[in-house]
Design a protein around this motif. Structure first.
Motif, PDB file in Angstrom:
ATOM      1  N   UNK A   1      36.055  22.387  31.216  1.00 17.62           N
ATOM      2  CA  UNK A   1      35.818  23.776  30.828  1.00 17.62           C
ATOM      3  C   UNK A   1      35.708  24.675  32.053  1.00 17.62           C
ATOM      4  N   UNK A   2      34.976  24.216  33.056  1.00 13.58           N
ATOM      5  CA  UNK A   2      34.824  25.001  34.280  1.00 13.58           C
ATOM      6  C   UNK A   2      36.176  25.214  34.960  1.00 13.58           C
ATOM      7  N   UNK A   3      36.983  24.170  34.971  1.00 10.67           N
ATOM      8  CA  UNK A   3      38.288  24.226  35.637  1.00 10.67           C
ATOM      9  C   UNK A   3      39.210  25.241  34.963  1.00 10.67           C
TER      10      UNK A   3
ATOM     11  N   UNK B   1      41.815  30.725  34.273  1.00  5.84           N
ATOM     12  CA  UNK B   1      41.966  31.901  33.419  1.00  5.84           C
ATOM     13  C   UNK B   1      41.426  33.164  34.075  1.00  5.84           C
ATOM     14  N   UNK B   2      40.369  33.027  34.866  1.00  5.24           N
ATOM     15  CA  UNK B   2      39.742  34.214  35.460  1.00  5.24           C
ATOM     16  C   UNK B   2      40.557  34.758  36.623  1.00  5.24           C
ATOM     17  N   UNK B   3      41.063  33.865  37.474  1.00  4.17           N
ATOM     18  CA  UNK B   3      41.829  34.312  38.635  1.00  4.17           C
ATOM     19  C   UNK B   3      41.013  35.097  39.633  1.00  4.17           C
ATOM     20  N   UNK B   4      39.690  34.953  39.615  1.00  3.87           N
ATOM     21  CA  UNK B   4      38.829  35.681  40.545  1.00  3.87           C
ATOM     22  C   UNK B   4      38.980  35.097  41.947  1.00  3.87           C
ATOM     23  N   UNK B   5      39.455  35.920  42.878  1.00  5.40           N
ATOM     24  CA  UNK B   5      39.802  35.434  44.209  1.00  5.40           C
ATOM     25  C   UNK B   5      38.644  34.734  44.901  1.00  5.40           C
ATOM     26  N   UNK B   6      37.434  35.305  44.795  1.00  6.63           N
ATOM     27  CA  UNK B   6      36.292  34.744  45.525  1.00  6.63           C
ATOM     28  C   UNK B   6      35.806  33.429  44.918  1.00  6.63           C
ATOM     29  N   UNK B   7      36.248  33.087  43.713  1.00  5.24           N
ATOM     30  CA  UNK B   7      35.796  31.857  43.067  1.00  5.24           C
ATOM     31  C   UNK B   7      36.864  30.766  43.025  1.00  5.24           C
ATOM     32  N   UNK B   8      38.104  31.117  43.353  1.00  2.00           N
ATOM     33  CA  UNK B   8      39.200  30.174  43.153  1.00  2.00           C
ATOM     34  C   UNK B   8      39.162  28.978  44.094  1.00  2.00           C
TER      35      UNK B   8
ATOM     36  N   UNK C   1      47.693  32.807  45.460  1.00  2.00           N
ATOM     37  CA  UNK C   1      48.847  33.238  44.669  1.00  2.00           C
ATOM     38  C   UNK C   1      48.423  33.532  43.233  1.00  2.00           C
ATOM     39  N   UNK C   2      47.546  32.692  42.686  1.00  2.00           N
ATOM     40  CA  UNK C   2      47.033  32.935  41.338  1.00  2.00           C
ATOM     41  C   UNK C   2      46.256  34.245  41.281  1.00  2.00           C
ATOM     42  N   UNK C   3      45.539  34.554  42.359  1.00  2.00           N
ATOM     43  CA  UNK C   3      44.740  35.785  42.383  1.00  2.00           C
ATOM     44  C   UNK C   3      45.613  37.032  42.275  1.00  2.00           C
ATOM     45  N   UNK C   4      46.892  36.935  42.686  1.00  2.00           N
ATOM     46  CA  UNK C   4      47.782  38.103  42.637  1.00  2.00           C
ATOM     47  C   UNK C   4      48.597  38.169  41.347  1.00  2.00           C
ATOM     48  N   UNK C   5      48.438  37.183  40.467  1.00  2.00           N
ATOM     49  CA  UNK C   5      49.262  37.119  39.257  1.00  2.00           C
ATOM     50  C   UNK C   5      49.044  38.343  38.368  1.00  2.00           C
ATOM     51  N   UNK C   6      50.108  38.746  37.690  1.00  2.00           N
ATOM     52  CA  UNK C   6      50.030  39.886  36.777  1.00  2.00           C
ATOM     53  C   UNK C   6      49.405  39.511  35.437  1.00  2.00           C
ATOM     54  N   UNK C   7      49.552  38.250  35.049  1.00  2.00           N
ATOM     55  CA  UNK C   7      48.994  37.788  33.774  1.00  2.00           C
ATOM     56  C   UNK C   7      48.474  36.370  33.954  1.00  2.00           C
ATOM     57  N   UNK C   8      47.308  36.092  33.376  1.00  2.00           N
ATOM     58  CA  UNK C   8      46.720  34.757  33.468  1.00  2.00           C
ATOM     59  C   UNK C   8      46.561  34.167  32.076  1.00  2.00           C
TER      60      UNK C   8
ATOM     61  N   UNK D   1      55.967  24.870  46.548  1.00  2.00           N
ATOM     62  CA  UNK D   1      54.599  25.331  46.348  1.00  2.00           C
ATOM     63  C   UNK D   1      54.152  25.124  44.903  1.00  2.00           C
ATOM     64  N   UNK D   2      53.067  24.353  44.668  1.00  2.00           N
ATOM     65  CA  UNK D   2      52.537  24.264  43.300  1.00  2.00           C
ATOM     66  C   UNK D   2      51.920  25.596  42.893  1.00  2.00           C
ATOM     67  N   UNK D   3      51.980  25.885  41.607  1.00  2.00           N
ATOM     68  CA  UNK D   3      51.470  27.153  41.088  1.00  2.00           C
ATOM     69  C   UNK D   3      50.675  26.899  39.815  1.00  2.00           C
ATOM     70  N   UNK D   4      49.541  27.573  39.700  1.00  2.00           N
ATOM     71  CA  UNK D   4      48.773  27.509  38.465  1.00  2.00           C
ATOM     72  C   UNK D   4      49.493  28.326  37.393  1.00  2.00           C
ATOM     73  N   UNK D   5      49.322  27.978  36.120  1.00  2.00           N
ATOM     74  CA  UNK D   5      50.020  28.714  35.063  1.00  2.00           C
ATOM     75  C   UNK D   5      49.594  30.178  35.038  1.00  2.00           C
ATOM     76  N   UNK D   6      50.585  31.048  35.067  1.00  2.00           N
ATOM     77  CA  UNK D   6      50.318  32.490  35.093  1.00  2.00           C
ATOM     78  C   UNK D   6      51.649  33.221  35.044  1.00  2.00           C
ATOM     79  N   UNK D   7      51.577  34.534  34.916  1.00  2.00           N
ATOM     80  CA  UNK D   7      52.753  35.383  35.015  1.00  2.00           C
ATOM     81  C   UNK D   7      52.769  36.054  36.374  1.00  2.00           C
ATOM     82  N   UNK D   8      53.781  35.765  37.175  1.00  2.00           N
ATOM     83  CA  UNK D   8      53.866  36.271  38.542  1.00  2.00           C
ATOM     84  C   UNK D   8      54.991  37.306  38.666  1.00  2.00           C
TER      85      UNK D   8
END
Length: 323
Positions: A41-43, A48-55, A75-82, A170-177
């Motif tokens: 759940x934490x992961x 889902x949050x994409x909060x830069x300071x917590x990633x 890279x996830x922190x800059x995503x347009x959609x999470x 580069x691996x990427x977390x699921x998101x819209x970039x």
């Protein structure tokens, strides 16, 4: 105590021990299930949050963090959609150190399911297989040129390259970039949205490199430089106009002086999409026994790249007389 009584006591003792063992196993499995569920759940909440300071926590929750995985966080922190987490299934625990959790999430208007695999070591539960995908980058961009790829404005360093080494992706977390491609400062592709899912690589979106004014100026200068070789010792393989003039004054030798009189006005170069090449039209002046004449021409070339000067060039320039 009779023999029958002794047997009864022994049977009762065995049953009690067995019951205690079952309780301990159930409690261990329950504890393992609860621990795996909390980490899962934490992961996914972090993804889902994409909060830069917590990633940075994503790497800590992974059993084998790597530099590439660490680079996926900004890279996830800059995503347009999470992702939007819809729900997590009950952990399926194998033994006490392995678990699988079904993650249901929504991205780009569609619902997906991903099986999150976890393992437990002395430090607790960790994600054994990161929830990541990738983009199947397709290079090259231009002849002899290596392009720059960005996601959300951040340069992607790990990808196959046309020049130099680099086969890692580069691996990427699921998101819209938002994906971009550049060959700075001459060509750039407008940002294009791309949705990355965990698992198989996502095809690269179509990123069309387009020339800017700086590219047109450099290409015009290269045309002038090639034309300046006409009537010089550098003409062989460089002067693009001698074959369409074929003046007797040159004696069949494009290095012979005197026949080349330059352009009549400024040639027009038309270039937009880099891979479509360059269209050229204009007029030249050349000497004949009867005097100086003007000849209109059209031409086309592909865009190459000077690896030393780091500038675009006209590659394979061919011209034809008009009229």
């Amino acid at each position: 105590m009779s023999r029958r009584g002794v047997v009864a006591v022994l049977v009762a003792t065995v049953l009690v021990v067995a019951a205690v063992a079952v309780v301990l196993v159930v409690r261990a499995r329950s504890s393992a299930s609860d621990g795996a569920a909390r980490v899962a759940q934490q992961y996914v909440d972090l993804v889902a949050s994409g909060e830069a300071e917590q990633l940075a926590e994503l790497a800590r929750l992974t059993s084998e963090p790597t530099p590439a995985l660490a680079d996926a966080a900004p890279l996830l922190a800059t995503a347009d959609e999470r992702i939007e987490v819809v729900g997590l299934g009950e952990p399926e625990v194998t033994g006490t150190d392995r678990a699988e959790v079904a993650v249901r999430y929504r991205l780009a208007g569609e619902e997906h399911t991903w099986t999150l695999r976890l393992g437990r070591d002395d430090d607790g539960w960790r994600v054994a297989a990161p929830m990541t995908g990738a983009i199947a980058w397709d290079e090259p961009a231009l002849r002899n040129a290596d392009s720059e790829i960005r996601l959300g404005g951040v340069v992607v360093e790990r990808r196959p390259r046309f020049i130099g080494e680099g086969d890692d992706v580069q691996p990427l977390y699921p998101a819209g970039y938002a994906a971009e491609k550049r060959v700075a400062p001459y060509f750039a592709a407008a940002p294009v949205p791309v949705v990355v899912l965990p698992g198989e690589p996502t095809p690269q979106p179509e990123l069309v490199l387009r020339a800017n004014d700086a590219a047109r100026q450099v290409l015009a200068a290269d045309l002038a430089a090639q034309a300046d070789t006409c009537g010089t010792a550098e003409a062989f393989g460089r002067c693009p106009f001698y074959d369409i003039v074929a003046t007797p004054l040159a004696g069949g030798d494009p290095t012979a002086p005197g026949w080349w009189k330059g352009f009549a006005g400024r040639p027009t170069l038309t270039v937009d999409a880099a891979l479509d090449g360059v269209a050229i039209e204009g007029a030249i002046r050349y000497a004949t026994p009867g005097g100086v004449r003007t000849l209109r021409f059209t031409g086309d070339a592909q865009i190459g790249f000077d690896r030393v000067a780091r500038t675009p060039t006209l590659s394979g320039l061919e011209v034809q007389a008009v009229g």
